[in-house]
Design a protein around this motif. Sequence first.
Motif, PDB file in Angstrom:
ATOM      1  N   ALA A 138      -1.766   2.633 -10.985  1.00  8.95           N
ATOM      2  CA  ALA A 138      -0.641   1.782 -10.600  1.00  8.95           C
ATOM      3  C   ALA A 138      -0.696   1.446  -9.110  1.00  8.95           C
ATOM      4  O   ALA A 138      -0.429   0.311  -8.701  1.00  8.95           O
ATOM      5  CB  ALA A 138       0.688   2.471 -10.942  1.00  8.95           C
ATOM      6  N   ALA A 139      -1.058   2.442  -8.276  1.00 12.61           N
ATOM      7  CA  ALA A 139      -1.164   2.196  -6.837  1.00 12.61           C
ATOM      8  C   ALA A 139      -2.278   1.195  -6.534  1.00 12.61           C
ATOM      9  O   ALA A 139      -2.121   0.314  -5.671  1.00 12.61           O
ATOM     10  CB  ALA A 139      -1.415   3.510  -6.099  1.00 12.61           C
ATOM     11  N   LEU A 141      -3.377  -1.193  -8.539  1.00 10.21           N
ATOM     12  CA  LEU A 141      -2.947  -2.514  -8.994  1.00 10.21           C
ATOM     13  C   LEU A 141      -1.898  -3.105  -8.065  1.00 10.21           C
ATOM     14  O   LEU A 141      -1.909  -4.312  -7.783  1.00 10.21           O
ATOM     15  CB  LEU A 141      -2.399  -2.423 -10.422  1.00 10.21           C
ATOM     16  CG  LEU A 141      -3.399  -1.990 -11.504  1.00 10.21           C
ATOM     17  CD1 LEU A 141      -2.708  -1.883 -12.852  1.00 10.21           C
ATOM     18  CD2 LEU A 141      -4.557  -2.972 -11.578  1.00 10.21           C
ATOM     19  N   GLU A 142      -0.996  -2.272  -7.563  1.00  3.30           N
ATOM     20  CA  GLU A 142       0.045  -2.765  -6.669  1.00  3.30           C
ATOM     21  C   GLU A 142      -0.525  -3.258  -5.346  1.00  3.30           C
ATOM     22  O   GLU A 142       0.087  -4.080  -4.676  1.00  3.30           O
ATOM     23  CB  GLU A 142       1.078  -1.663  -6.412  1.00  3.30           C
ATOM     24  CG  GLU A 142       1.974  -1.375  -7.609  1.00  3.30           C
ATOM     25  CD  GLU A 142       2.822  -0.135  -7.417  1.00  3.30           C
ATOM     26  OE1 GLU A 142       2.574   0.592  -6.428  1.00  3.30           O
ATOM     27  OE2 GLU A 142       3.712   0.103  -8.240  1.00  3.30           O
ATOM     28  N   ASN A 143      -1.702  -2.790  -5.006  1.00  2.00           N
ATOM     29  CA  ASN A 143      -2.328  -3.214  -3.761  1.00  2.00           C
ATOM     30  C   ASN A 143      -3.389  -4.278  -3.989  1.00  2.00           C
ATOM     31  O   ASN A 143      -4.259  -4.482  -3.143  1.00  2.00           O
ATOM     32  CB  ASN A 143      -2.942  -1.999  -3.054  1.00  2.00           C
ATOM     33  CG  ASN A 143      -1.892  -1.127  -2.401  1.00  2.00           C
ATOM     34  OD1 ASN A 143      -1.408  -1.407  -1.318  1.00  2.00           O
ATOM     35  ND2 ASN A 143      -1.506  -0.054  -3.087  1.00  2.00           N
ATOM     36  N   THR A 269       5.107   3.623  -1.329  1.00  2.00           N
ATOM     37  CA  THR A 269       5.336   2.753  -2.477  1.00  2.00           C
ATOM     38  C   THR A 269       5.096   1.309  -2.071  1.00  2.00           C
ATOM     39  O   THR A 269       5.939   0.707  -1.404  1.00  2.00           O
ATOM     40  CB  THR A 269       6.773   2.904  -3.022  1.00  2.00           C
ATOM     41  OG1 THR A 269       7.029   4.286  -3.285  1.00  2.00           O
ATOM     42  CG2 THR A 269       6.948   2.087  -4.293  1.00  2.00           C
ATOM     43  N   PRO A 270       3.956   0.719  -2.436  1.00  2.99           N
ATOM     44  CA  PRO A 270       3.677  -0.677  -2.086  1.00  2.99           C
ATOM     45  C   PRO A 270       4.669  -1.617  -2.742  1.00  2.99           C
ATOM     46  O   PRO A 270       5.131  -1.389  -3.856  1.00  2.99           O
ATOM     47  CB  PRO A 270       2.258  -0.904  -2.628  1.00  2.99           C
ATOM     48  CG  PRO A 270       1.694   0.464  -2.799  1.00  2.99           C
ATOM     49  CD  PRO A 270       2.846   1.355  -3.130  1.00  2.99           C
ATOM     50  N   GLY A 271       4.978  -2.687  -2.032  1.00  9.36           N
ATOM     51  CA  GLY A 271       5.882  -3.693  -2.584  1.00  9.36           C
ATOM     52  C   GLY A 271       7.347  -3.385  -2.374  1.00  9.36           C
ATOM     53  O   GLY A 271       8.194  -4.150  -2.818  1.00  9.36           O
ATOM     54  N   GLN A 272       7.684  -2.279  -1.721  1.00 13.85           N
ATOM     55  CA  GLN A 272       9.088  -1.922  -1.490  1.00 13.85           C
ATOM     56  C   GLN A 272       9.282  -1.620  -0.004  1.00 13.85           C
ATOM     57  O   GLN A 272       8.897  -0.559   0.478  1.00 13.85           O
ATOM     58  CB  GLN A 272       9.495  -0.707  -2.323  1.00 13.85           C
ATOM     59  CG  GLN A 272       9.396  -0.941  -3.828  1.00 13.85           C
ATOM     60  CD  GLN A 272       9.891   0.253  -4.620  1.00 13.85           C
ATOM     61  OE1 GLN A 272      10.439   1.197  -4.062  1.00 13.85           O
ATOM     62  NE2 GLN A 272       9.697   0.231  -5.922  1.00 13.85           N
ATOM     63  N   ASP A 329       7.036  -5.703   3.650  1.00 14.54           N
ATOM     64  CA  ASP A 329       6.667  -6.230   2.338  1.00 14.54           C
ATOM     65  C   ASP A 329       6.292  -7.704   2.421  1.00 14.54           C
ATOM     66  O   ASP A 329       5.418  -8.169   1.695  1.00 14.54           O
ATOM     67  CB  ASP A 329       7.825  -6.030   1.374  1.00 14.54           C
ATOM     68  CG  ASP A 329       7.472  -6.504  -0.041  1.00 14.54           C
ATOM     69  OD1 ASP A 329       6.304  -6.358  -0.414  1.00 14.54           O
ATOM     70  OD2 ASP A 329       8.358  -7.003  -0.725  1.00 14.54           O
TER      71      ASP A 329
END
Length: 337
Positions: A138-139, A141-143, A269-272, A329
């Motif tokens: 998940a990390a 993909l978020e990056n 937490t990427p994206g937040q 972000d």
Amino acid sequence: MIHLPLVRQGPLRALAVRVALAVTLVLVTVTIIYLDRDGYRDINEDGLTLLDCFYYAVVSLSTTGYGDITPYTPAARLVNILAITPARVLFLIILVGTTLEVLTDQYRNSLRVGRWRRKLKDHVIVCGYGTKGRAAVAALLENGWDKARIVVVESREDAVRQAASNGLVAVEGNATRSAVLNEADVKNCKAVIIATDSDEASVLISLTVRQLTAGQVRIIAAVREQENAALLKQSGAHHVIVSSATAGRLLGLTTTAPPLIDVVEDLLTPGQGMALAMRSAERAEVGQNPRELKTLVVALIRRGKVLPLGGDQVITIDTGDMLVYIRADESAVGAAI
């Protein structure tokens, strides 16, 4: 065995569709024969009943053909040529459809695997798709990491199915075996993430990866106990994360300074809100103090070593340095740590 992401129809539904098609084809054939029953002659010469029509349709479609019922008028023979014969071929296709589908799927899967291998390069192998493995994926993909460049190695069948359903390529097998890692093309990968539930398995995987790649692939591993961290590094892991110790420090931090845990979670937490990121130093930044940049730099990475910026020591940026900074972000996406 390599499992590529694929949406497939359920076996019971596929079987039900084939049975329905076969029954429909038989009924259509019976209807055609019954409407033209006067053009057929049976061995008793007493005409065709509805049962005789069913009998002739079944033996004809199955290519049995006993010859006790035959078309004798030109119209009936024409109907056999134009309708019964194509129906017979279609019926056989339906009967052997399962075998044909298996062979077709195997051939198609072989082509997809070959195409996937040709395109695979600089990928990340995730050994274990449990809680830690899913969080690591998940990390990535978020990056911005492409799903096609993530390969999951897992021995549990349910976890393999879950990874494939999530659009990931999964290799079913034990990651401690060289053959399984070679299936994931470990020699051409960029990094191996070891996220198993056993410290012993993590050590064996690290040793196997180091042996196969001659230490040229970065290994990132997670262990449960602090005492196993040194052993894992001796086995070839470049970075080791102690899950129990990390969780304990976060628990203590939450107790003594509750607001800080929110900041840490925000950074990780990427994206937040905020996020830790890394980029190369620009030419115009060489020779400057990192604290004087508009970007909030928290550390420098020089020749693989982390240089903290705290204290009275003045550190200037050199060519080739990597800047670890905090980005918002809405800013440009950097390579997350």
